[in-house]
Design an enzyme around this catalytic site. Structure first.
Site, PDB file in Angstrom:
ATOM      1  N   PHE A 296       0.861  -1.189   0.000  1.00 49.22           N
ATOM      2  CA  PHE A 296       0.000   0.000   0.000  1.00 49.22           C
ATOM      3  C   PHE A 296       0.892   1.232   0.000  1.00 49.22           C
ATOM      4  O   PHE A 296       1.755   1.390   0.866  1.00 49.22           O
ATOM      5  CB  PHE A 296      -0.895  -0.065   1.238  1.00 49.22           C
ATOM      6  N   CYS A 297       0.703   2.141  -0.978  1.00 44.16           N
ATOM      7  CA  CYS A 297       1.445   3.391  -1.073  1.00 44.16           C
ATOM      8  C   CYS A 297       2.950   3.091  -1.126  1.00 44.16           C
ATOM      9  O   CYS A 297       3.384   2.253  -1.914  1.00 44.16           O
ATOM     10  CB  CYS A 297       1.061   4.298   0.088  1.00 44.16           C
ATOM     11  N   ILE A 298       3.763   3.737  -0.302  1.00 45.47           N
ATOM     12  CA  ILE A 298       5.201   3.487  -0.345  1.00 45.47           C
ATOM     13  C   ILE A 298       5.520   2.050   0.067  1.00 45.47           C
ATOM     14  O   ILE A 298       6.564   1.506  -0.305  1.00 45.47           O
ATOM     15  CB  ILE A 298       5.971   4.494   0.533  1.00 45.47           C
TER      16      ILE A 298
END
Length: 565
Positions: A296-298
């Site tokens: 998720f995301c970074i």
């Protein structure tokens, strides 16, 4: 004869008009400057466009003045929606004049000609100035706050002062009543246990909710710039609990909140000793040759980098990959691009490239000012000018629970992703001693992007479909970076878009044009896809971990997530 109020309005309008006519257009270029020493091309403003804007301004100003002489101006903006604004002629005029000036300034920012990065910086700077200059942000001009002070006989002002002192002590503006939440008590409550830990993360295994589970275990890698429990806020909106309920033996990384002992940790350290370590530990605990994984995301950027390193070493431990609002190709980074250039990155490298910590509140403030009216000034007005306590909201409690980052990790990330976009260039980035090539990650991939995401623009999320060679599925959800992801089916909110023709044109808008809207959450679509990657069903484990090598250390959510920045 004009009244004293009419004369006061006329004088106020005259000053505002003179300020606009005498405005120094060079100020826009100054506002656009980045890090110290940045040399940006000069912006120009077409004379014909400025003349048009000035003529429109005079026309709208005249209409506003005429309207004010007849009745209070009608203002359509939620900052000025109360009767305290509309019933007060001076306040209504002040709000209307501010909105006219704000529209004009933003139009002037749009009219600027020059390179796109400079234009973005001008727009961003003007937006910040306009948001900060709203009369609603000042007690002397906020009719609503003044009325509340009168009605409460000054009690709202006393409470506002107390709120200011409280927020100064805690180091950030309160977005919710944080006293009502406690990690492990009423957020992050899905049952599980920590089965492994090192100095970078704790590995949490969750208790099965089904008699049988898929033979391939499932690992979630959340962003390390936030705490993992965004995926486990409440039972009814927990993506972790949802995955467990769908029959997946689920493991989650809970990142350590870095302190001074981690100030020299690098991107390589996080890949080798966190992402890769977690993958191998899940394999060891479960005995599985391959696992399924989500980033998720970074967390998705970290996970993908780890898979590329493993591929370079001839390992293929992950059978399928899910990427949620993740940037792999950093060509389209949206508004965040205004902060990134060579000078800014070099400054950060000099400041903390060899050691140090990026404070969590610095990151949180940056993200908040991407939406200044909603995430900054709204709370300044409510908390301080009106003396209100913001209502309880689990998402905003999580948002305020910030995390630090090691300086070397952050500096590498800025240069190699946002600035130089090396991850998608085969062999350009060297990580953990390996020159990585994402084309070697040839596995089924599920890519999700949120349509209104201001952190990972939909085009940036979609760009991953152009990188990986394996079978892919892309889904677009409504709303933003967090609300789009955390959208449980039971809520029956928002739509998502899919297309089943297997086509992934280079432009996301072409993909959208051929997509079909489906009401409700994207979670069931993803669950069906992930189930197909899970293998056969086997009996759910009766205990956490495996043998004496992986005895439970402590109950979920563990201790790392409770450490404050």
């Amino acid at each position: 004869m004009p009244s004293a109020m009419d004369m006061g309005l006329a004088e106020g309008w005259k000053k505002a008009f003179e300020q606009f006519q005498n405005m120094d257009l060079g100020a826009f270029s100054t506002m656009a400057q980045g890090a110290p020493g940045a040399e940006l091309p000069q912006l120009t403003f077409p004379p014909e466009k400025l003349l048009e804007l000035q003529q429109n301004y005079v026309r709208e100003a005249s209409e506003l003045w005429n309207q004010t002489l007849q009745a209070n101006p009608l203002v359509k903006d939620r900052r000025f929606k109360s009767k305290a604004w509309s019933d007060n002629p001076m306040a209504a005029f002040t709000a209307a004049a501010y909105l006219l000036n704000a529209r004009t300034m933003m139009a002037m920012a749009e009219a600027a000609e020059g390179d796109e990065k400079s234009r973005q910086r001008v727009r961003f700077a003007v937006e910040q100035w306009v948001a900060a200059a709203s009369p609603s942000n000042f007690l002397a001009l906020n009719a609503d706050a003044q009325q509340k002070a009168i009605e409460t006989q000054g009690e709202s002002l006393a409470k506002g002062l107390a709120n200011i002192l409280h927020d100064m002590r805690q180091g950030h503006v309160s977005m919710t009543d944080e006293s009502l939440f406690e990690v492990g008590k009423n957020v992050a409550t899905t049952e599980g246990a920590v089965v492994f830990e090192n100095e970078y993360f704790q590995l949490i295994e969750y208790k099965p909710l089904t008699a049988k589970v898929y033979e391939k275990p499932f690992l979630m890698v959340p962003p390390c710039i936030n705490k993992f429990y965004i995926l486990d806020l409440q039972p009814e909106n927990s993506l972790i609990r949802y995955a467990v309920s769908q029959g997946h033996r689920t493991f989650v990384i809970s990142w350590r909140n870095p302190d001074a002992s981690m100030e020299k940790k690098t991107w390589d350290d996080y890949i080798e000793h966190a992402a890769i370590e977690a993958i191998h530990r899940v394999q060891d605990i479960t005995g599985a040759k391959q696992i399924n994984a989500l980033g998720f995301c970074i967390g998705g950027t970290i996970l993908t980098t780890a898979l590329a390193v493993l591929a370079a070493r001839g390992e293929k431990p992950v059978a399928s990959l899910t990427l949620l609002t993740t940037l792999i190709d950093f060509t389209d980074t949206g508004i965040l691009d205004v902060f990134i250039d060579e000078n800014m990155v070099r400054f950060r490298e000099m400041q903390m490239g060899a050691g140090g910590l990026l404070k969590g509140q610095d990151l949180a403030s940056t993200f908040s000012f991407l939406r200044p009216n909603d995430l900054v000034w709204n709370y300044v007005v409510g908390n301080y000018l009106k003396g209100e306590t913001p209502p309880p909201f689990d998402l905003l409690y999580w948002n305020s629970d910030s995390t630090n980052l090691p300086g070397p990790f952050y500096a590498w990330y800025l240069r190699n992703t946002y600035l130089e976009n090396k991850l998608v260039q085969p062999g350009a980035a060297e990580v953990c001693g390996e020159k990585i090539d994402l084309r070697k990650i040839d596995i089924p991939i599920y890519v999700y992007g949120s349509r209104e995401d201001h952190i990972v623009p939909i085009g940036g999320a979609y760009a991953s479909t152009q990188v990986f060679p394996g079978k892919k599925r892309f889904v677009m959800g409504a709303s933003g970076h967090i609300a789009g992801v955390i959208n449980p089916p039971a809520a029956k909110k928002r739509s998502h878009w899919v297309r089943d023709d297997g086509q992934f044109p280079a432009d996301v808008n072409e993909w959208i044009a051929g997509a079909t809207e489906t009401p409700g959450s994207w979670w069931p679509d993803w669950s069906a896809w992930l189930g197909a990657q899970g293998g056969k069903q086997v009996a759910a484990p009766k205990r956490y971990g495996r043998g004496t090598a992986y005895e439970p250390i402590e109950p979920a959510p563990g201790s790392y997530v409770k450490a404050k920045a």
